[in-house]
Design a protein around this motif. Sequence first.
Motif, PDB file in Angstrom:
ATOM      1  N   ALA A 167      62.886  42.234  30.227  1.00 36.92           N
ATOM      2  CA  ALA A 167      62.126  41.545  31.280  1.00 36.92           C
ATOM      3  C   ALA A 167      61.052  42.460  31.875  1.00 36.92           C
ATOM      4  O   ALA A 167      59.939  42.015  32.163  1.00 36.92           O
ATOM      5  N   GLU A 168      61.375  43.739  32.039  1.00 39.67           N
ATOM      6  CA  GLU A 168      60.394  44.692  32.569  1.00 39.67           C
ATOM      7  C   GLU A 168      59.280  44.945  31.553  1.00 39.67           C
ATOM      8  O   GLU A 168      58.127  45.128  31.919  1.00 39.67           O
ATOM      9  N   ARG A 169      59.632  44.972  30.256  1.00 41.23           N
ATOM     10  CA  ARG A 169      58.598  45.136  29.227  1.00 41.23           C
ATOM     11  C   ARG A 169      57.645  43.953  29.239  1.00 41.23           C
ATOM     12  O   ARG A 169      56.432  44.123  29.135  1.00 41.23           O
ATOM     13  N   ALA A 170      58.178  42.761  29.389  1.00 42.21           N
ATOM     14  CA  ALA A 170      57.330  41.566  29.458  1.00 42.21           C
ATOM     15  C   ALA A 170      56.420  41.631  30.683  1.00 42.21           C
ATOM     16  O   ALA A 170      55.236  41.280  30.615  1.00 42.21           O
ATOM     17  N   LYS A 171      56.961  42.091  31.789  1.00 37.16           N
ATOM     18  CA  LYS A 171      56.168  42.231  33.019  1.00 37.16           C
ATOM     19  C   LYS A 171      55.030  43.232  32.817  1.00 37.16           C
ATOM     20  O   LYS A 171      53.909  43.016  33.267  1.00 37.16           O
ATOM     21  N   PHE A 172      55.319  44.324  32.093  1.00 35.44           N
ATOM     22  CA  PHE A 172      54.310  45.334  31.791  1.00 35.44           C
ATOM     23  C   PHE A 172      53.149  44.716  31.016  1.00 35.44           C
ATOM     24  O   PHE A 172      51.980  44.932  31.342  1.00 35.44           O
ATOM     25  N   PHE A 173      53.454  43.928  29.985  1.00 35.37           N
ATOM     26  CA  PHE A 173      52.398  43.311  29.188  1.00 35.37           C
ATOM     27  C   PHE A 173      51.623  42.277  30.003  1.00 35.37           C
ATOM     28  O   PHE A 173      50.416  42.119  29.828  1.00 35.37           O
ATOM     29  N   ALA A 174      52.303  41.598  30.908  1.00 39.37           N
ATOM     30  CA  ALA A 174      51.611  40.649  31.787  1.00 39.37           C
ATOM     31  C   ALA A 174      50.623  41.383  32.691  1.00 39.37           C
ATOM     32  O   ALA A 174      49.505  40.920  32.914  1.00 39.37           O
ATOM     33  N   LEU A 175      51.024  42.550  33.186  1.00 40.56           N
ATOM     34  CA  LEU A 175      50.124  43.349  34.019  1.00 40.56           C
ATOM     35  C   LEU A 175      48.907  43.817  33.221  1.00 40.56           C
ATOM     36  O   LEU A 175      47.787  43.837  33.719  1.00 40.56           O
ATOM     37  N   LEU A 176      49.123  44.203  31.972  1.00 42.67           N
ATOM     38  CA  LEU A 176      48.004  44.627  31.123  1.00 42.67           C
ATOM     39  C   LEU A 176      47.024  43.492  30.869  1.00 42.67           C
ATOM     40  O   LEU A 176      45.823  43.724  30.688  1.00 42.67           O
ATOM     41  N   ALA A 177      47.536  42.275  30.854  1.00 41.93           N
ATOM     42  CA  ALA A 177      46.689  41.119  30.577  1.00 41.93           C
ATOM     43  C   ALA A 177      45.864  40.686  31.784  1.00 41.93           C
ATOM     44  O   ALA A 177      44.930  39.906  31.642  1.00 41.93           O
ATOM     45  N   GLU A 178      46.175  41.193  32.966  1.00 40.56           N
ATOM     46  CA  GLU A 178      45.431  40.806  34.165  1.00 40.56           C
ATOM     47  C   GLU A 178      43.988  41.276  34.069  1.00 40.56           C
ATOM     48  O   GLU A 178      43.722  42.411  33.675  1.00 40.56           O
ATOM     49  N   PRO A 179      43.044  40.438  34.443  1.00 35.87           N
ATOM     50  CA  PRO A 179      41.632  40.822  34.376  1.00 35.87           C
ATOM     51  C   PRO A 179      41.279  42.035  35.238  1.00 35.87           C
ATOM     52  O   PRO A 179      40.384  42.797  34.906  1.00 35.87           O
ATOM     53  N   SER A 180      42.015  42.254  36.313  1.00 33.57           N
ATOM     54  CA  SER A 180      41.682  43.358  37.219  1.00 33.57           C
ATOM     55  C   SER A 180      41.814  44.717  36.543  1.00 33.57           C
ATOM     56  O   SER A 180      41.161  45.677  36.931  1.00 33.57           O
ATOM     57  N   ILE A 181      42.638  44.803  35.499  1.00 34.15           N
ATOM     58  CA  ILE A 181      42.818  46.098  34.842  1.00 34.15           C
ATOM     59  C   ILE A 181      41.561  46.512  34.080  1.00 34.15           C
ATOM     60  O   ILE A 181      41.322  47.676  33.820  1.00 34.15           O
ATOM     61  N   TYR A 182      40.725  45.546  33.749  1.00 35.89           N
ATOM     62  CA  TYR A 182      39.512  45.843  32.993  1.00 35.89           C
ATOM     63  C   TYR A 182      38.298  46.038  33.894  1.00 35.89           C
ATOM     64  O   TYR A 182      37.214  46.324  33.406  1.00 35.89           O
ATOM     65  N   ALA A 183      38.477  45.881  35.187  1.00 40.93           N
ATOM     66  CA  ALA A 183      37.367  46.086  36.122  1.00 40.93           C
ATOM     67  C   ALA A 183      36.923  47.537  36.084  1.00 40.93           C
ATOM     68  O   ALA A 183      37.722  48.442  35.875  1.00 40.93           O
ATOM     69  N   GLU A 184      35.646  47.752  36.287  1.00 39.80           N
ATOM     70  CA  GLU A 184      35.136  49.123  36.249  1.00 39.80           C
ATOM     71  C   GLU A 184      35.514  49.901  37.494  1.00 39.80           C
ATOM     72  O   GLU A 184      35.757  51.099  37.424  1.00 39.80           O
ATOM     73  N   ASN A 185      35.554  49.251  38.624  1.00 45.62           N
ATOM     74  CA  ASN A 185      35.849  49.932  39.877  1.00 45.62           C
ATOM     75  C   ASN A 185      37.077  49.321  40.520  1.00 45.62           C
ATOM     76  O   ASN A 185      37.113  48.142  40.811  1.00 45.62           O
ATOM     77  N   PHE A 186      38.075  50.162  40.715  1.00 43.71           N
ATOM     78  CA  PHE A 186      39.282  49.729  41.392  1.00 43.71           C
ATOM     79  C   PHE A 186      39.185  50.136  42.857  1.00 43.71           C
ATOM     80  O   PHE A 186      38.648  51.192  43.181  1.00 43.71           O
ATOM     81  N   SER A 187      39.741  49.325  43.726  1.00 43.93           N
ATOM     82  CA  SER A 187      39.779  49.680  45.137  1.00 43.93           C
ATOM     83  C   SER A 187      40.838  50.756  45.340  1.00 43.93           C
ATOM     84  O   SER A 187      41.726  50.946  44.508  1.00 43.93           O
ATOM     85  N   HIS A 188      40.731  51.447  46.448  1.00 42.85           N
ATOM     86  CA  HIS A 188      41.737  52.459  46.792  1.00 42.85           C
ATOM     87  C   HIS A 188      43.115  51.819  46.848  1.00 42.85           C
ATOM     88  O   HIS A 188      44.105  52.379  46.375  1.00 42.85           O
ATOM     89  N   GLU A 189      43.185  50.614  47.402  1.00 41.76           N
ATOM     90  CA  GLU A 189      44.459  49.911  47.538  1.00 41.76           C
ATOM     91  C   GLU A 189      45.051  49.585  46.170  1.00 41.76           C
ATOM     92  O   GLU A 189      46.250  49.716  45.958  1.00 41.76           O
ATOM     93  N   GLU A 190      44.210  49.173  45.214  1.00 40.59           N
ATOM     94  CA  GLU A 190      44.706  48.848  43.875  1.00 40.59           C
ATOM     95  C   GLU A 190      45.280  50.081  43.168  1.00 40.59           C
ATOM     96  O   GLU A 190      46.269  49.994  42.457  1.00 40.59           O
ATOM     97  N   VAL A 191      44.658  51.226  43.378  1.00 42.39           N
ATOM     98  CA  VAL A 191      45.092  52.443  42.698  1.00 42.39           C
ATOM     99  C   VAL A 191      46.259  53.109  43.416  1.00 42.39           C
ATOM    100  O   VAL A 191      47.225  53.529  42.803  1.00 42.39           O
ATOM    101  N   PHE A 192      46.170  53.217  44.748  1.00 41.89           N
ATOM    102  CA  PHE A 192      47.149  53.999  45.499  1.00 41.89           C
ATOM    103  C   PHE A 192      48.017  53.186  46.445  1.00 41.89           C
ATOM    104  O   PHE A 192      48.819  53.755  47.176  1.00 41.89           O
ATOM    105  N   GLY A 193      47.884  51.873  46.450  1.00 39.84           N
ATOM    106  CA  GLY A 193      48.632  51.024  47.383  1.00 39.84           C
ATOM    107  C   GLY A 193      50.127  51.208  47.315  1.00 39.84           C
ATOM    108  O   GLY A 193      50.816  51.184  48.331  1.00 39.84           O
ATOM    109  N   HIS A 194      50.647  51.433  46.115  1.00 42.04           N
ATOM    110  CA  HIS A 194      52.086  51.596  45.953  1.00 42.04           C
ATOM    111  C   HIS A 194      52.594  52.898  46.576  1.00 42.04           C
ATOM    112  O   HIS A 194      53.780  53.070  46.772  1.00 42.04           O
TER     113      HIS A 194
END
Length: 112
Positions: free
Chosen positions: A19-46
């Motif tokens: 289930a975690e592996r499937a979640k990982f691939f779902a995260l990779l498929a999100e369009p935000s991962i291909y954005a050129e500029n990530f917000s501080h929150e997207e990178v360090f929010g966790h």
Amino acid sequence: MSLFTAEIVFKNFRQLPSAERAKFFALLAEPSIYAENFSHEEVFGHLAQDEFTSREAAEYLGVSMSTFRRYVSDGKIKASSEMGRNQLFATKELKAFKRSRREATEGAASIA
């Protein structure tokens, strides 16, 4: 902060439940991962509620360990907790300290 290699990541990935592996691939498929500029929150929010070791905190601030220790001994940075003999530093406080240092540097540069 520890250094990860592709081999280490892959080895750990193989140990994840399916289930975690499937979640990982779902995260990779999100369009935000291909954005050129990530917000501080997207990178360090966790990390918002995390704590850093002294070495991680010094690296985050971009200073040597001796400079970081001086900041601590001068009371400019305070440990948020202790684990055994190790001090831990709140991400929120380190971020505020880093911002204040940057503002002071920028202010001094504009005066000169």
